[in-house]
Design a protein around this motif. Structure first.
Motif, PDB file in Angstrom:
ATOM      1  N   ASP A 265      75.725  19.459 -60.827  1.00  0.00           N
ATOM      2  CA  ASP A 265      74.610  18.536 -61.017  1.00  0.00           C
ATOM      3  C   ASP A 265      73.293  19.242 -60.718  1.00  0.00           C
ATOM      4  O   ASP A 265      73.201  20.022 -59.774  1.00  0.00           O
ATOM      5  N   LEU A 266      72.260  18.957 -61.502  1.00  0.00           N
ATOM      6  CA  LEU A 266      70.927  19.506 -61.292  1.00  0.00           C
ATOM      7  C   LEU A 266      70.154  18.560 -60.386  1.00  0.00           C
ATOM      8  O   LEU A 266      70.028  17.367 -60.682  1.00  0.00           O
ATOM      9  N   ILE A 267      69.635  19.092 -59.282  1.00  0.00           N
ATOM     10  CA  ILE A 267      68.919  18.267 -58.309  1.00  0.00           C
ATOM     11  C   ILE A 267      67.414  18.397 -58.477  1.00  0.00           C
ATOM     12  O   ILE A 267      66.682  17.434 -58.337  1.00  0.00           O
ATOM     13  N   GLY A 268      66.943  19.600 -58.774  1.00  0.00           N
ATOM     14  CA  GLY A 268      65.503  19.793 -58.930  1.00  0.00           C
ATOM     15  C   GLY A 268      65.196  21.226 -59.302  1.00  0.00           C
ATOM     16  O   GLY A 268      66.081  22.006 -59.649  1.00  0.00           O
ATOM     17  N   THR A 269      63.905  21.576 -59.208  1.00  0.00           N
ATOM     18  CA  THR A 269      63.461  22.924 -59.538  1.00  0.00           C
ATOM     19  C   THR A 269      62.542  23.444 -58.443  1.00  0.00           C
ATOM     20  O   THR A 269      61.930  22.667 -57.702  1.00  0.00           O
ATOM     21  N   TYR A 270      62.445  24.776 -58.361  1.00  0.00           N
ATOM     22  CA  TYR A 270      61.581  25.440 -57.375  1.00  0.00           C
ATOM     23  C   TYR A 270      60.969  26.659 -58.023  1.00  0.00           C
ATOM     24  O   TYR A 270      61.675  27.518 -58.556  1.00  0.00           O
ATOM     25  N   ASN A 271      59.643  26.745 -57.987  1.00  0.00           N
ATOM     26  CA  ASN A 271      58.925  27.886 -58.534  1.00  0.00           C
ATOM     27  C   ASN A 271      58.262  28.616 -57.364  1.00  0.00           C
ATOM     28  O   ASN A 271      57.258  28.148 -56.828  1.00  0.00           O
ATOM     29  N   PRO A 272      58.797  29.767 -56.939  1.00  0.00           N
ATOM     30  CA  PRO A 272      58.238  30.447 -55.772  1.00  0.00           C
ATOM     31  C   PRO A 272      56.885  31.107 -56.027  1.00  0.00           C
ATOM     32  O   PRO A 272      56.165  31.423 -55.080  1.00  0.00           O
ATOM     33  N   ILE A 273      56.513  31.281 -57.290  1.00  0.00           N
ATOM     34  CA  ILE A 273      55.243  31.944 -57.598  1.00  0.00           C
ATOM     35  C   ILE A 273      54.073  31.051 -57.196  1.00  0.00           C
ATOM     36  O   ILE A 273      53.125  31.494 -56.555  1.00  0.00           O
ATOM     37  N   ASN A 274      54.143  29.778 -57.561  1.00  0.00           N
ATOM     38  CA  ASN A 274      53.057  28.874 -57.183  1.00  0.00           C
ATOM     39  C   ASN A 274      53.497  27.841 -56.129  1.00  0.00           C
ATOM     40  O   ASN A 274      52.713  27.005 -55.723  1.00  0.00           O
TER      41      ASN A 274
ATOM     42  N   GLY B  25      64.368  32.086 -65.453  1.00  0.00           N
ATOM     43  CA  GLY B  25      63.104  32.777 -65.676  1.00  0.00           C
ATOM     44  C   GLY B  25      63.338  34.215 -66.108  1.00  0.00           C
ATOM     45  O   GLY B  25      64.465  34.639 -66.350  1.00  0.00           O
ATOM     46  N   LYS B  26      62.246  34.990 -66.185  1.00  0.00           N
ATOM     47  CA  LYS B  26      62.374  36.368 -66.634  1.00  0.00           C
ATOM     48  C   LYS B  26      62.100  37.335 -65.486  1.00  0.00           C
ATOM     49  O   LYS B  26      61.862  36.919 -64.351  1.00  0.00           O
ATOM     50  N   LYS B  27      62.144  38.614 -65.775  1.00  0.00           N
ATOM     51  CA  LYS B  27      61.923  39.625 -64.743  1.00  0.00           C
ATOM     52  C   LYS B  27      60.573  39.406 -64.064  1.00  0.00           C
ATOM     53  O   LYS B  27      59.565  39.147 -64.727  1.00  0.00           O
ATOM     54  N   ARG B  28      60.590  39.540 -62.767  1.00  0.00           N
ATOM     55  CA  ARG B  28      59.383  39.424 -61.933  1.00  0.00           C
ATOM     56  C   ARG B  28      58.690  38.065 -62.064  1.00  0.00           C
ATOM     57  O   ARG B  28      57.538  37.908 -61.649  1.00  0.00           O
ATOM     58  N   ALA B  29      59.344  37.118 -62.666  1.00  0.00           N
ATOM     59  CA  ALA B  29      58.803  35.760 -62.770  1.00  0.00           C
ATOM     60  C   ALA B  29      59.956  34.785 -62.515  1.00  0.00           C
ATOM     61  O   ALA B  29      60.363  34.039 -63.393  1.00  0.00           O
ATOM     62  N   ALA B  30      60.459  34.848 -61.293  1.00  0.00           N
ATOM     63  CA  ALA B  30      61.634  34.050 -60.961  1.00  0.00           C
ATOM     64  C   ALA B  30      61.305  32.565 -60.963  1.00  0.00           C
ATOM     65  O   ALA B  30      60.193  32.144 -60.640  1.00  0.00           O
ATOM     66  N   PHE B  31      62.298  31.805 -61.330  1.00  0.00           N
ATOM     67  CA  PHE B  31      62.218  30.351 -61.350  1.00  0.00           C
ATOM     68  C   PHE B  31      63.612  29.872 -60.956  1.00  0.00           C
ATOM     69  O   PHE B  31      64.605  30.420 -61.432  1.00  0.00           O
ATOM     70  N   PHE B  32      63.690  28.916 -60.061  1.00  0.00           N
ATOM     71  CA  PHE B  32      64.999  28.496 -59.570  1.00  0.00           C
ATOM     72  C   PHE B  32      65.253  27.028 -59.847  1.00  0.00           C
ATOM     73  O   PHE B  32      64.334  26.207 -59.792  1.00  0.00           O
ATOM     74  N   ARG B  33      66.509  26.732 -60.110  1.00  0.00           N
ATOM     75  CA  ARG B  33      66.965  25.343 -60.193  1.00  0.00           C
ATOM     76  C   ARG B  33      67.753  25.055 -58.922  1.00  0.00           C
ATOM     77  O   ARG B  33      68.569  25.873 -58.502  1.00  0.00           O
ATOM     78  N   ILE B  34      67.529  23.911 -58.338  1.00  0.00           N
ATOM     79  CA  ILE B  34      68.313  23.495 -57.179  1.00  0.00           C
ATOM     80  C   ILE B  34      69.487  22.701 -57.727  1.00  0.00           C
ATOM     81  O   ILE B  34      69.292  21.681 -58.389  1.00  0.00           O
ATOM     82  N   VAL B  35      70.703  23.194 -57.459  1.00  0.00           N
ATOM     83  CA  VAL B  35      71.890  22.609 -58.069  1.00  0.00           C
ATOM     84  C   VAL B  35      72.969  22.344 -57.025  1.00  0.00           C
ATOM     85  O   VAL B  35      72.983  22.936 -55.950  1.00  0.00           O
TER      86      VAL B  35
END
Length: 121
Positions: A34-43, A10-20
């Motif tokens: 390996d990519l397990i999933g994704t996590y968006n802390p904003i929503n 993601g970009k500044k102040r808009a974090a987005f995480f991949r669970i790996v």
């Protein structure tokens, strides 16, 4: 050691995480196995591939505290715990070798006294 952890995107102040799944020695945003999933802390939205997560957990991967919480909310840690309990409860029955009957031991014949030589006169 393999760890399950968050990889920032993601970009500044808009974090987005991949669970790996990644080696513990690799930096946070480095290469991963390996990519397990994704996590968006904003929503608060998460998407996790449950099958892959259980595979890595059963192979011994250690989740970080945050990833453990995310997996717990999805019920994956409970399923993993139940799988571990089933493996310990169900054990293969011990294979018994057929008993071999031994023949009764023969008693050695009583030793006969040796013949004495005739005495000379």
């Amino acid at each position: 050691m393999v760890k399950l952890r968050l990889r920032r995107a993601g970009k500044k102040r808009a974090a987005f995480f991949r669970i790996v799944a990644t080696d513990s020695r690799v930096q946070r945003d480095g290469i991963y196995i390996d990519l397990i999933g994704t996590y968006n802390p904003i929503n608060g939205e998460t998407k996790i591939n449950e099958e892959i997560a259980l595979k890595w957990l059963s192979d011994g991967a250690q989740p970080t505290d945050t990833v453990r919480d995310i997996l717990s909310k999805h019920g994956i840690m409970k399923k993993f715990h139940d799988l571990k309990q089933d493996k310990t409860v169900v054990k293969k029955p011990a294979v018994k070798k057929p008993a071999v009957k031994k023949a009764p031991a023969k008693k050695p014949a009583a030793a006969k006294p040796a013949a004495k030589p005739a005495a000379k006169k």
